[in-house]
Scaffold this motif. Sequence first.
Motif, PDB file in Angstrom:
ATOM      1  N   MET A   1     -22.601  15.153 123.800  1.00 54.47           N
ATOM      2  CA  MET A   1     -23.968  15.119 124.335  1.00 54.47           C
ATOM      3  C   MET A   1     -25.014  15.215 123.230  1.00 54.47           C
TER       4      MET A   1
ATOM      5  N   ILE B   1     -21.519  11.128 126.158  1.00 56.85           N
ATOM      6  CA  ILE B   1     -20.757  12.056 126.977  1.00 56.85           C
ATOM      7  C   ILE B   1     -19.300  11.638 126.833  1.00 56.85           C
TER       8      ILE B   1
ATOM      9  N   LEU C   1     -16.091  11.598 129.115  1.00 57.22           N
ATOM     10  CA  LEU C   1     -15.473  11.882 130.406  1.00 57.22           C
ATOM     11  C   LEU C   1     -13.955  11.762 130.344  1.00 57.22           C
TER      12      LEU C   1
ATOM     13  N   ILE D   1     -20.704   6.586 128.907  1.00 56.54           N
ATOM     14  CA  ILE D   1     -20.245   6.939 130.259  1.00 56.54           C
ATOM     15  C   ILE D   1     -19.117   6.002 130.685  1.00 56.54           C
ATOM     16  N   LEU D   2     -19.386   4.688 130.562  1.00 58.10           N
ATOM     17  CA  LEU D   2     -18.409   3.712 131.058  1.00 58.10           C
ATOM     18  C   LEU D   2     -17.192   3.636 130.147  1.00 58.10           C
ATOM     19  N   ALA D   3     -17.413   3.712 128.828  1.00 56.71           N
ATOM     20  CA  ALA D   3     -16.278   3.615 127.906  1.00 56.71           C
ATOM     21  C   ALA D   3     -15.287   4.749 128.172  1.00 56.71           C
TER      22      ALA D   3
ATOM     23  N   LEU E   1     -15.180   6.727 130.849  1.00 53.05           N
ATOM     24  CA  LEU E   1     -14.685   6.664 132.230  1.00 53.05           C
ATOM     25  C   LEU E   1     -13.459   5.766 132.284  1.00 53.05           C
ATOM     26  N   GLY E   2     -13.566   4.588 131.666  1.00 49.30           N
ATOM     27  CA  GLY E   2     -12.458   3.643 131.666  1.00 49.30           C
ATOM     28  C   GLY E   2     -11.283   4.132 130.846  1.00 49.30           C
ATOM     29  N   SER E   3     -11.575   4.646 129.626  1.00 50.12           N
ATOM     30  CA  SER E   3     -10.468   5.063 128.769  1.00 50.12           C
ATOM     31  C   SER E   3      -9.778   6.297 129.367  1.00 50.12           C
TER      32      SER E   3
ATOM     33  N   GLN F   1      -9.273   6.842 132.478  1.00 49.64           N
ATOM     34  CA  GLN F   1      -8.326   6.285 133.446  1.00 49.64           C
ATOM     35  C   GLN F   1      -7.069   5.784 132.749  1.00 49.64           C
TER      36      GLN F   1
ATOM     37  N   LEU G   1     -16.057  18.725 135.445  1.00 50.84           N
ATOM     38  CA  LEU G   1     -17.363  19.181 135.902  1.00 50.84           C
ATOM     39  C   LEU G   1     -17.727  20.499 135.226  1.00 50.84           C
TER      40      LEU G   1
ATOM     41  N   VAL H   1     -18.907  20.013 131.680  1.00 50.44           N
ATOM     42  CA  VAL H   1     -20.279  19.499 131.659  1.00 50.44           C
ATOM     43  C   VAL H   1     -21.255  20.619 131.990  1.00 50.44           C
TER      44      VAL H   1
END
Lengths: 328, 330
Positions: free
Chosen positions: B64, B69, B71, B137-139, B141-143, B145, B261, B264
Amino acid sequence: MSFLSLRRSETVIALVLIAAMVLIGLINPAFWSLSNLFSLARSNVIVGLMALGVLVVMISGGIDVSFPAFAVAAMYLTIQAMLAWDWHGVIGPFALASAIGLALGLVNAFFVSGLRMIPLIVTLGTAAAVRGALLGLVGTSQINIDRMPKELIAFGNTTLIDLAGPGGTHFGLSAMIVAYLLAAVLVHLFLTRTLLGRGVFALGSAAEAARRVGFNPTTIVFAVYGLAGALAGFAGLLHGSMIWLANPRDFVGVELDVIAAVVLGGASIFGGRGSVLGTMLGVFMLVMVSNSLILMHIATTWQRIVVGGIIITATTVTALRDRRQIAQ
Amino acid sequence: MLKPIRRALAIDANLLQLVLLVLLIFALMTALVPDKFLRPYNLISITYIAPELGLLAIAMMVAMLTGGIDLSVIGIANLGGILAGLFFHAYGGTRGSGLAAMGALPVGAGIAIAVATGLVAGAANGLLISRLRITPILATLGSGQVFTGIALVLTGGPAIVGFPDGWTMIGNGAIAGVAVPLLVLLALAGAVALLLGRTAFGISLVLIGTNPKAAVFAGLRTRRALLLTYVLTGGLASVAGILLSGRTNAAKSDYGISYLLQAVLIAVLGGTDPAGGRGSVAGVIVALLALMLLASGMQLMRFSNFLVDAVWGVFLLASIALNAWRTRPR
């Protein structure tokens, strides 16, 4: 701009989708059987309804990871209310579920707009609060088919076409896709034909410019998160009606799939870009790939790798696209 | 010249507020459940459970700080533990003395495998974010998974149970009466605090988070700094995975999902600005203490774990509201 232009991301997704369908069909011709196609269409409904809400939030420049919690809260509370008050009907409960989702969505909007906080953090917080309160205060036991309201089951079971399969079984095309398509048309008209809808794009493209030409960012943020919440609430109860079960622990991790589908559909996480058609294609792609793993003789444990790979590929492509456009 | 001083004071004010919060929670819980809350057992058990969460929260704070971030920390933590577990089972068998009484060398190799997993996974995130410029966020989030997916494919679903004694010592042991996980947390927290506060790399992270464009124009190697940031968060996550699997003697692809969560929350409550540029290890540690005391007290009062989760969520929103109120334009 021609409809078939390769510069439209919808065209590209559609072509990839067709190629994937041909490929899956070659590996296992059972893919093209009517029962499989009907079940695919049915699997699109819930993810699709949620994706429409996420699309609108994402175009406005935000993100929402709280909608699965809202969906499950709306479903469980509505069905508990129906059982407690011996309440019958279909329209009333769906209105209640949507209203619960709407109210929760407005809480998100309050934090995002009023307190200027990053949407991801806000919606992580509301998701945990809502899910925890539902399981801790309302209940953890699922409502099985014997206690589910009969009207909801009958509604969720409605079919458009009903065919007899081998061995006397029946399969049909769920009428719920009408609800999905109707919602899609309404969201499309909202985004493209109303002033508020154009404001969503304006806010997501350039917030300060949108403010200066007279759009009210507060109104737009409340409309966007409210709509996402209402769609999630509606989708939640519809999900319960379609699987004849109300499980308060449902929808865990669905946010990843839905966000993946919306990004796959060409929407930009930075806001200002995205379309209903693209999102619907993205949802179809994601649902089809994860549903077809078994048809392709791949173990279902691979599903998360596939979904994660799709997110990374789609975001890489959009990131490269956005960069090229900036360069031009 | 005044700005850095005022800034230091602002961080101190935030820290002071957090310390007051800790004291308040401590007093409240002592008053509500006096016989159980002050028992040494209760306080000692916190020193075993809190460190893994603390490491994840520090990782989140570091990401941050640059305005990003991470995730994928949970996925990395579990994957590291699972790969080490698979190595142990291949080397010493799935049960029995061959596994339990494994020597220091293979246990060290297991630790190296877990940490290397974290560093490689973090480097993958860093490349996605710094080279392909995917939004964090998306990178992640995907990785995340993909990492969880690899763990799931490797194990097929069930947990890997049974680790060498040397490994579980890291999660359950004590040196001179102090929990080993706590020592690990303090050592790494100190190292990260030094890295952020006393090195050019740390200062450059704060600059990137404050104003990425200015950082580029100032000649900072932002890409390299971002890559190293996610290598660092991946490494911290893998150590959290070692503590988690060491404490529970098991590793599974979906352990600790609710930690995301909480990590964060602790980072934000600890005064980290998710938009970048502000955050401190000390704040994270005090926030961790506050929330662990709160959770422990609520559990003693027989609140369900779900309600504890709900309270954490409400706490996150309340700390956002408080921050917004404190920094409101006057």
